[in-house]
Design a protein around this motif. Sequence first.
Motif, PDB file in Angstrom:
ATOM      1  N   LYS A 121      71.268  -8.441  34.631  1.00 35.99           N
ATOM      2  CA  LYS A 121      69.843  -8.741  34.641  1.00 35.99           C
ATOM      3  C   LYS A 121      69.057  -7.899  33.639  1.00 35.99           C
ATOM      4  N   GLY A 122      69.750  -7.081  32.834  1.00 41.49           N
ATOM      5  CA  GLY A 122      69.088  -6.308  31.794  1.00 41.49           C
ATOM      6  C   GLY A 122      68.784  -4.876  32.167  1.00 41.49           C
ATOM      7  N   TYR A 123      69.158  -4.433  33.376  1.00 40.87           N
ATOM      8  CA  TYR A 123      68.860  -3.071  33.826  1.00 40.87           C
ATOM      9  C   TYR A 123      70.122  -2.218  33.661  1.00 40.87           C
ATOM     10  N   TYR A 124      70.314  -1.714  32.444  1.00 39.56           N
ATOM     11  CA  TYR A 124      71.529  -0.966  32.134  1.00 39.56           C
ATOM     12  C   TYR A 124      71.456   0.488  32.584  1.00 39.56           C
ATOM     13  N   ASN A 125      70.283   0.963  32.915  1.00 33.82           N
ATOM     14  CA  ASN A 125      70.134   2.349  33.338  1.00 33.82           C
ATOM     15  C   ASN A 125      69.815   2.470  34.821  1.00 33.82           C
ATOM     16  N   ALA A 126      70.113   1.444  35.571  1.00 37.57           N
ATOM     17  CA  ALA A 126      69.813   1.465  36.999  1.00 37.57           C
ATOM     18  C   ALA A 126      70.689   2.487  37.716  1.00 37.57           C
ATOM     19  N   VAL A 127      70.101   3.127  38.724  1.00 39.56           N
ATOM     20  CA  VAL A 127      70.814   4.115  39.539  1.00 39.56           C
ATOM     21  C   VAL A 127      70.779   3.641  40.994  1.00 39.56           C
ATOM     22  N   ILE A 128      71.961   3.581  41.618  1.00 36.82           N
ATOM     23  CA  ILE A 128      72.072   3.120  43.006  1.00 36.82           C
ATOM     24  C   ILE A 128      72.694   4.239  43.837  1.00 36.82           C
ATOM     25  N   THR A 129      72.035   4.601  44.910  1.00 41.64           N
ATOM     26  CA  THR A 129      72.572   5.554  45.872  1.00 41.64           C
ATOM     27  C   THR A 129      72.456   4.956  47.266  1.00 41.64           C
ATOM     28  N   ASP A 130      73.118   5.582  48.216  1.00 40.41           N
ATOM     29  CA  ASP A 130      72.996   5.110  49.584  1.00 40.41           C
ATOM     30  C   ASP A 130      72.785   6.286  50.525  1.00 40.41           C
ATOM     31  N   SER A 131      72.097   6.027  51.624  1.00 45.96           N
ATOM     32  CA  SER A 131      71.848   7.034  52.652  1.00 45.96           C
ATOM     33  C   SER A 131      72.336   6.496  53.985  1.00 45.96           C
ATOM     34  N   LEU A 132      72.874   7.386  54.790  1.00 48.25           N
ATOM     35  CA  LEU A 132      73.394   7.019  56.108  1.00 48.25           C
ATOM     36  C   LEU A 132      72.616   7.764  57.188  1.00 48.25           C
ATOM     37  N   PHE A 133      72.260   7.026  58.237  1.00 49.23           N
ATOM     38  CA  PHE A 133      71.532   7.619  59.362  1.00 49.23           C
ATOM     39  C   PHE A 133      72.378   7.400  60.620  1.00 49.23           C
ATOM     40  N   PHE A 134      73.031   8.474  61.033  1.00 48.54           N
ATOM     41  CA  PHE A 134      73.972   8.384  62.149  1.00 48.54           C
ATOM     42  C   PHE A 134      73.264   8.590  63.481  1.00 48.54           C
ATOM     43  N   ARG A 135      73.773   7.867  64.485  1.00 52.59           N
ATOM     44  CA  ARG A 135      73.378   8.098  65.873  1.00 52.59           C
ATOM     45  C   ARG A 135      74.671   8.349  66.650  1.00 52.59           C
ATOM     46  N   PRO A 136      75.146   9.607  66.610  1.00 57.20           N
ATOM     47  CA  PRO A 136      76.488   9.909  67.140  1.00 57.20           C
ATOM     48  C   PRO A 136      76.670   9.530  68.596  1.00 57.20           C
ATOM     49  N   HIS A 137      75.657   9.742  69.415  1.00 55.25           N
ATOM     50  CA  HIS A 137      75.811   9.468  70.838  1.00 55.25           C
ATOM     51  C   HIS A 137      75.970   7.974  71.119  1.00 55.25           C
TER      52      HIS A 137
END
Length: 780
Positions: A121-137
């Motif tokens: 799509k033309g976005y050669y400098n895009a940065v992708i990260t992910d975050s996780l939100f745990f609910r252990p119980h």
Amino acid sequence: MLQLPLKLSRIRLKLLVLLAAYLFVSCNTTRFVPQDKYLLSKVSIKTDNKSLNETELRAHIRQKENLKILGMFKFHLGMYNLSSSKRENDWFKRIGEAPVIYDPQQTLKSIGQMQVYLRNKGYYNAVITDSLFFRPHRRKVEQVYQIRSGDPYRIRNYTYDITDPVIREIVLGTQKDVAVKPGDIFDVDVLNRERSRISRVLKNQGYYYFTDDYVQYKADSSLFSHQVDLTLEIGRLSGADSSDVAFKRYKIRNFVVNPDYLPPHLQKGSFVEIPDTLRELDYLFLHSGTLKYRPQVFYALNRIPDSTYYCLSNVEKTYRALSRLRQFKVISISFDDVSQALADSVGLLDTRFQLTPLSRQGISADLEGTNSSGNFGVAGNLNYQHRNLFRGAEVLDFKIKGAMERQQSIGENSNINFNTREFGVETGLTVPKFFSPIRRTRLFAFQSPETKLTFAYNYQRRPDYTRTITTMKFGYNWKTSQFKSNSLNLFDINYVHLFEFNPDFIDQIKDQYIKSSFTDHLIFAMNYSWVYNTQNINKRTDYTFFNVNFESAGNMLSAISALTGRSKISVTDTVTGAVSDYYRAFGMRFAQYLKSDFEFRYGHIIDKYSSVVGRAFLGVGVPYGNLGVLPFEKKYFTGGANGIRAWQVRSLGPGNYKADVGSYPNQSSDIKIESNLEYRFKLLLMMEGAIFLDAGNIWAINSKEDGRDGAIFKINEFYKQIAVGTGFGMRFDFNYFLFRLDLGFKLRDPSLEAGKRWIPGNYKINAQHFNLSFAIGYPF
């Protein structure tokens, strides 16, 4: 006598136990999640660029949460959790959906696929990260992908490098259709669409062998300013010699037509029959025995000769025309290059039509559910069809129909009984020609019209009257694009004869203007219908549907009567005492009116289990002249299985009018406004569910309706008279038909006292506020 209630109580108890078990077990959504793992409960995307298509981005995520109904209930996961932990092939496992267990490897693959998408799509400098939100119980995790797109690369200059002068002239001559322009984002998908467009343009100009591979792009991004200089190149592929056929234009030499073609795998034995031949002009017909079709059939349908050179669009038009004949189960159009050994700059092709015929005649019987005017019934049909009646690909259809239907009548407290009988015959002849003094115009460039003539007779024995309808139609059907279809009836004649009235019914409509609708009358109409429909029943995709209808009746008969000096009949209105005059044609009064309506639908697919469908309808019928009312069968009504489902059919309106208790359910009128919104979701096996919201009403425009208080449409009042209903539906999909149950609940009743028309909060809920309707097929 005591066993039945006891049995019902036991059934109810079992259902309550099953429901309680479902709620208890399905609420434990991590029942089948291993102890050291987490259920992926939610996946979302956050981006700093609102122009990015989130739906397309989500399609590249490899692991998504379990599907939901209404955006909150994980019904199918709940069904899976009802299964046995000891059995791998449990029934609940087969119909349910296994829990989605978070896998970090799938996250890496998802990020990689989304980065590829963004680069395209033309976005050669895009940065992708992910975050996780745990609910252990609770052993659950929510995942959020964050996308910082950066600035896109844009096209600074766009030029052409085309070595062949003829191709260059053709391509540059289509600049108004070009999809790539300076300043646009450097979008690979757009570039590929432009390649396909150019390839198709050249195929329509005789370049039979040309493909997308001959269209290449050269991009220079060395400016270091997020800009690209783009050059489109069309030339011979690497390793190809100067005689590359892709750059040769082709003409059509001959047409070889075999309407009796039998594929080799269907031929019996090793004996191959040598077909007879017939040559006419540049056509060669191969046939076994007598040629079953007149050659003129193929002359008229073949659009390939319309252009000097080979044209792909004309081939497609010819294929559509042959398909529409309903004569052949297999249609193959191929080309033989008969100039490969020639050094001429223009090549020659022979076109080969291999057509495998369907059976010429057929008889079938079918049983179907009906939903006429919102009344449920069952019908049986005996059908006969003859293909190619006069050797011109004409199709003759003959049908005998018998039906039973339930309909509420005067004096009945229930409308469950099948108290209506119907018998009818119908014959139609469809001819693949445009029978008209008007020559074929550009209006029919996509598809030639077919002419259809229909005769029908229908006998209906209803609880309150008996009616016969004799019909004759003559008109045309054609398509102007893949999604646009047209129907024009030059004349649509209906003779309606009513007799054997129920005395109670006559008393109910006595001194009402609608009594005029229940007299013998003639409808001599011309009508036109235009439909735009992008729905593909074989693909689960979003779709749009438009339908516009226009009908005019009685004007020609009125003009002829006036010009020929026919005398008028006088009649005194039983309500107003006014005297009206009218003409007769063929010994009966004819209707005169203009009528038009518009319908819009939009279907949005949420996921593989859920969808939302919306509908809006507006219709107006204006009676005038020879008959001051719309004929009963031309009036609008609402309620019932296909209208506002919280009301019985024909029991709502017009306006805020409320009919007397026990009166004939005849609320029909001249104007209709209606809208519907329905959320549909699959449950299990053949069962589907739906939640719906309906709103609308009908109104009168005729002053003679003043006897029904609040019936007249007024621009400053109509919105106060909108009825609103909601409800829940169940559908059972048996593949060949769908059975539907809808339970509607009245939210707003316009017939109630002003200021207290909303039922919740103003009235105690009781059975009168509900309506159960059942029907065949979806409501829209």
